[in-house]
Design a protein around this motif. Structure first.
Motif, short mmCIF file in Angstrom:
data_model
loop_
_atom_site.label_atom_id
_atom_site.label_comp_id
_atom_site.label_asym_id
_atom_site.label_seq_id
_atom_site.Cartn_x
_atom_site.Cartn_y
_atom_site.Cartn_z
N SER A 80 -16.21 24.35 52.72
CA SER A 80 -16.40 24.94 51.40
C SER A 80 -15.11 25.58 50.93
O SER A 80 -14.26 26.00 51.73
N SER A 81 -14.94 25.68 49.64
CA SER A 81 -13.72 26.26 49.07
C SER A 81 -13.50 27.68 49.57
O SER A 81 -12.37 28.07 49.92
N GLY A 82 -14.58 28.49 49.62
CA GLY A 82 -14.44 29.86 50.07
C GLY A 82 -14.07 29.97 51.53
O GLY A 82 -13.21 30.79 51.90
N PHE A 83 -14.69 29.15 52.38
CA PHE A 83 -14.37 29.18 53.80
C PHE A 83 -12.93 28.72 54.02
O PHE A 83 -12.19 29.32 54.82
N ALA A 84 -12.52 27.66 53.32
CA ALA A 84 -11.14 27.16 53.46
C ALA A 84 -10.13 28.22 53.03
O ALA A 84 -9.09 28.41 53.69
N ALA A 85 -10.43 28.94 51.95
CA ALA A 85 -9.51 29.99 51.49
C ALA A 85 -9.42 31.11 52.52
O ALA A 85 -8.33 31.65 52.79
N GLY A 86 -10.57 31.46 53.14
CA GLY A 86 -10.57 32.49 54.16
C GLY A 86 -9.77 32.12 55.39
O GLY A 86 -9.21 32.98 56.06
N LEU A 87 -9.67 30.82 55.69
CA LEU A 87 -8.86 30.33 56.81
C LEU A 87 -7.39 30.17 56.44
O LEU A 87 -6.56 29.92 57.30
#
Length: 401
Positions: A80-87
């Protein structure tokens, strides 16, 4: 007791020919093959089924825990975009993919490690997209959709009765059952089977563990079965790219390879729908697969099915005609099924229900027996209180399909 699913939902996605060419960073060319640990046979992964009937479990990406959906209908793994940004993943290319409900913007980002059970992949890319919560029926969107690219070289053993799966070396036979021939789509790398519906051999059908429904057919494929349209009602599904409306019927018998399946719920897509766009006749979803213990071994070109506890069960059928989303102590009407009691009583998509038989919705509505009312006993009258303060409405349940 599991509550009636608010709607049978679907996750599926593929790069169409028009989108595949501009995306020079396709994951198949940039990602190394995953490997299995020596103890993979003992590395069972526990899972649950979402309200949308998908397999949800925990895995890690770059060492960080993620909530994931197991989705063989997606030809590449997505974050997901949010998970990818958090990583801190940084997309390096973008494209577009065909998904149920329309087109879905996709980007690609380098990733260090992906681990699930005894399977690991080091390096390569992961797709990044906005993953809607409604497509899984959960309150929050998932972090990862684990796709066919990580599963193609190994055998996937799904033990639905005990809510667990594992990855095994191709060629293993951990249990006995009926064999079904499996093909791998040459362009997408997804997994395909044939079925007999009516007197027609319908093919190819996508094996799609991300789809919560039982059997979905393209309208063009349904026409080849020569089965009557009389008795069809309507249904609602949500894909990665949005909602679609389908027709719906329950057939007494369908055959997958030599495996007969009884009481099969069939959804029929509109003309030129997702299946037609991706060159398939339809898809087999979790509503079908969870009746069995499943060994999917695409490299060995087979799937083994062993009947489970619910192999011949009758599908849970709506007697209200309301497909609902539970949203903050209220039920929102997503769809009113054609020919249903709710349709005759004038219910509309968007209506909101805040009370049932004079009581507010309980906090545990999703799992509480109260939540079974949309598929309750025919003849029962349910009193439904609207959130807008209007007069209470009575709905008498009935069998209508």
């Amino acid at each position: 007791m599991r509550a009636l699913p608010i709607a049978v939902l679907a996750l599926a996605l593929a790069l169409p020919a028009t989108a595949r060419q501009p995306v020079t960073t396709a994951p198949a060319s940039l990602s190394p093959a995953p490997t299995l640990s020596a103890d993979s046979e003992t590395r069972w992964v526990s899972f649950d089924l979402t309200p949308g009937n998908q397999i949800v479990f925990r895995m890690t990406v770059n060492g960080r825990a993620a909530t994931a959906i197991l989705d063989t209908g997606v030809n590449f793994t997505l974050a997901s975009s949010g998970f990818a940004a958090g990583l801190g993943l940084k997309p390096t290319a973008t494209g577009q993919a065909a998904a149920i409900g329309g087109a879905l913007p996709i980007s690609w980002a380098p990733v260090e490690t992906i681990d699930v059970g005894g399977l690991s992949r080091h390096g390569g890319r992961i797709g990044v997209a906005d993953l809607t919560a409604l497509a899984t029926g959960t309150a929050q969107p998932v972090d990862v959709v684990l796709g066919a690219d990580l599963l193609a070289a190994h055998a996937l053993d799904i033990d639905f009765d005990n809510r667990r799966f594992r990855l095994l070396p191709s060629g293993r036979m951990p249990f006995r059952g009926t064999s079904v021939a499996v093909m791998t789509a040459p362009q997408s790398g997804t997994f395909l089977v044939d079925a007999t519906v009516g007197t027609a051999r319908v093919r190819p059908l996508l094996l799609d563990t991300g789809d919560g429904s039982t059997l979905t057919l393209a309208r063009e494929a349904w026409s080849t079965t020569r089965l009557p349209d009389a008795g069809l009602t309507s249904a609602y599904a949500v894909g990665l790219a949005g909602p679609i409306e389908t027709d719906l019927v329950v057939l007494p018998r369908v055959r997958l390879g030599a495996t007969p399946a009884r009481n099969v719920e069939v959804r029929i897509e509109p003309l030129r729908g997702y299946s037609t766009l991706t060159g398939t006749a339809g898809r087999i979803g979790n509503g079908f697969l969870q009746r069995y213990r499943v060994l999917l071994d695409p490299k060995a070109r087979r799937m083994i099915l062993s009947p489970g506890k619910s192999a011949d069960r009758m599908p849970l059928k709506s007697t209200s005609g309301l497909l609902l989303s539970y949203e903050g102590k209220a039920l929102r009407v997503l769809h009113v099924m054609r020919g249903s009691p709710a349709a005759r009583d004038g219910w509309r998509a968007g209506d909101r229900i805040c009370a049932i038989d004079g009581a507010k919705l309980p906090d545990d509505y999703r799992t509480n027996p109260v939540g079974q009312w949309p598929a309750g006993t025919p003849g029962r009258t349910v009193r439904l209180g609207l959130c807008d303060g209007g007069p209470e409405r009575a709905l008498t349940l009935a069998a209508f399909y």
